[in-house]
Write an enzyme that holds these catalytic residues in place. Structure first.
Site, mmCIF file in Angstrom:
data_model
loop_
_atom_site.group_PDB
_atom_site.id
_atom_site.type_symbol
_atom_site.label_atom_id
_atom_site.label_comp_id
_atom_site.label_asym_id
_atom_site.label_seq_id
_atom_site.Cartn_x
_atom_site.Cartn_y
_atom_site.Cartn_z
ATOM 1 N N ASP A 26 98.261 136.817 34.344
ATOM 2 C CA ASP A 26 98.098 135.545 33.409
ATOM 3 C C ASP A 26 97.633 134.666 34.201
ATOM 4 O O ASP A 26 97.459 134.718 35.664
ATOM 5 C CB ASP A 26 99.403 135.396 32.903
ATOM 6 C CG ASP A 26 99.506 133.861 32.137
ATOM 7 O OD1 ASP A 26 98.761 133.714 31.296
ATOM 8 O OD2 ASP A 26 100.572 133.094 32.391
ATOM 9 N N ASP A 28 97.834 130.290 33.600
ATOM 10 C CA ASP A 28 98.513 129.362 33.506
ATOM 11 C C ASP A 28 100.126 129.560 33.586
ATOM 12 O O ASP A 28 100.637 130.383 32.841
ATOM 13 C CB ASP A 28 98.375 128.402 32.045
ATOM 14 C CG ASP A 28 97.018 127.902 31.820
ATOM 15 O OD1 ASP A 28 96.729 126.880 32.452
ATOM 16 O OD2 ASP A 28 96.264 128.393 31.190
ATOM 17 N N THR A 60 94.569 136.285 29.972
ATOM 18 C CA THR A 60 94.902 134.870 29.751
ATOM 19 C C THR A 60 94.752 134.465 28.138
ATOM 20 O O THR A 60 94.061 135.140 27.446
ATOM 21 C CB THR A 60 94.017 134.143 30.394
ATOM 22 O OG1 THR A 60 94.256 132.737 30.239
ATOM 23 C CG2 THR A 60 92.515 134.120 30.209
ATOM 24 N N GLY A 61 95.475 133.516 27.756
ATOM 25 C CA GLY A 61 95.232 132.973 26.381
ATOM 26 C C GLY A 61 94.078 131.885 26.418
ATOM 27 O O GLY A 61 93.569 131.421 25.379
ATOM 28 N N LYS A 231 97.721 140.835 24.679
ATOM 29 C CA LYS A 231 97.502 140.998 25.964
ATOM 30 C C LYS A 231 97.650 142.440 26.306
ATOM 31 O O LYS A 231 96.933 143.240 27.050
ATOM 32 C CB LYS A 231 98.045 140.199 27.147
ATOM 33 C CG LYS A 231 97.588 138.761 26.995
ATOM 34 C CD LYS A 231 98.510 137.920 28.127
ATOM 35 C CE LYS A 231 97.839 136.346 27.938
ATOM 36 N NZ LYS A 231 98.428 135.705 28.863
ATOM 37 N N ASP A 254 104.560 134.936 32.967
ATOM 38 C CA ASP A 254 105.398 133.546 32.645
ATOM 39 C C ASP A 254 105.775 133.394 31.309
ATOM 40 O O ASP A 254 106.898 132.702 31.304
ATOM 41 C CB ASP A 254 105.224 132.738 33.442
ATOM 42 C CG ASP A 254 104.052 131.550 32.783
ATOM 43 O OD1 ASP A 254 102.983 131.922 32.321
ATOM 44 O OD2 ASP A 254 104.328 130.371 32.551
ATOM 45 N N ASN A 257 103.518 134.772 25.433
ATOM 46 C CA ASN A 257 102.255 135.663 25.071
ATOM 47 C C ASN A 257 101.790 136.634 26.206
ATOM 48 O O ASN A 257 100.997 137.439 26.024
ATOM 49 C CB ASN A 257 101.024 134.696 24.696
ATOM 50 C CG ASN A 257 100.762 133.955 26.187
ATOM 51 O OD1 ASN A 257 101.476 133.866 27.100
ATOM 52 N ND2 ASN A 257 99.419 133.302 25.997
#
Length: 302
Positions: A26, A28, A60-61, A231, A254, A257
């Site tokens: 991930d 962020d 990642t989002g 994901k 973390d 998502n």
């Protein structure tokens, strides 16, 4: 001294330690520190993994453009699973998989969010769009502050504003043209409300729409994608096409998502800054994002 704990190590049926062939991270709150940067320690560990033939992929989002802004700044090249799996691009930036929300479902979700009085951004194959720049900044502040609760608010605000300064988010009067033309594929809604009760009600209503996946990347946001755009789903397809098993894959994250990939990976690593609930879902808890926890997790398996 940085403290981190190995909760378990994966072994195969013959008792041998499973070799990790793919690492998914991930961004962020994970790969990025509070300054929205990739540390030198993280970069060095990624390059070492790649040099040893281990596939490294970002999951990642963020949109692809926002992910690449940081990766290029760090001088890193890798495949990217972006917008929670709505789009997958190879190392050359070519789209190899797209999982948009069906237009009918997108319109239904947008109508619901408007009725609930919840602000939302629209992520598409042509970029990210907002109809309210101030609320767009506030929504990203929520993501950044959730991932970096100890970071100075002035720094978080400046980082959120940077999205607009760099042209990573486009301001439009309304979203109707995005829903009505064939050029725009709808990848994700990033919805946000400072009213926790309104946010909870909106999430429950969205969860009632079949075909959508609902998750979160901040204290007060809701992420809406196609049920195929998660994901974990995207990562599983990504490794399978490379002849890699999920048991040979490590995922690092973390937030909520990230759970779909953490739950599928052979080795699931939670950041030290992740919530207790996320850490309990994982095999390993590494250091925080400000302590280059991704680097520690990578070096542990190389």
């Amino acid at each position: 001294m940085i403290e981190w704990q190995i909760l378990s190590i994966k072994y195969d049926s013959e008792g041998e330690k499973t070799m990790i062939k793919c690492i998914a991270s991930d961004m962020d709150g994970t790969l990025l520190n509070a300054y929205q940067k990739i540390t030198e320690e993280n970069k060095a560990a990624i390059l070492k993994a790649q040099a040893q033939g281990v596939e490294f992929v970002v999951a990642t989002g963020r949109s692809y453009q926002e992910a690449m802004f940081v990766l290029e700044e760090a001088g890193l090249k890798c495949p990217v699973i972006s917008v929670n799996g709505a789009e997958v691009r190879n190392v050359d930036g070519e789209v190899v998989v797209a999982n948009p929300i069906a237009k009918a479902l997108a319109k239904e979700a947008a109508t619901l969010l408007r009725e609930q009085g919840i602000y939302f951004e629209v992520y598409t194959n042509k970029g990210t769009f907002t109809d309210n720049e101030d609320k767009g900044i506030t929504a990203i502040i929520d993501i950044f502050s959730s991932a970096n609760p100890e970071a100075p608010m002035e720094m978080i605000v400046e980082g959120a504003k940077e999205r607009f300064k760099q042209g990573l988010v486009h301001v439009v009067d309304n979203y109707e043209s995005l829903f009505d033309d064939d050029e725009h594929q709808i990848y994700k809604f990033l919805a946000f409300s400072m009213d926790a009760e309104k946010q909870t009600a909106g999430r429950r209503a969205l969860e009632g729409i079949a075909g959508l996946a609902i998750s979160s990347s901040g204290f007060l946001n809701i992420e809406v994608t196609s049920e195929d755009a998660q994901k974990g789903v995207a990562l599983e397809r990504f490794v399978r096409e490379r002849g890699i098993e999920m048991s040979e894959t490590m995922a690092i994250g973390d937030n909520e998502n990230d759970l779909s990939m953490l739950n599928r990976a052979g080795r699931a690593v939670a950041m030290g800054n992740a919530s207790f609930e996320i850490q309990m879902e994982c095999d390993v808890v590494t250091a925080t994002n400000d302590e280059s926890g991704v680097a520690q997790a990578i070096l542990e398996v190389l």
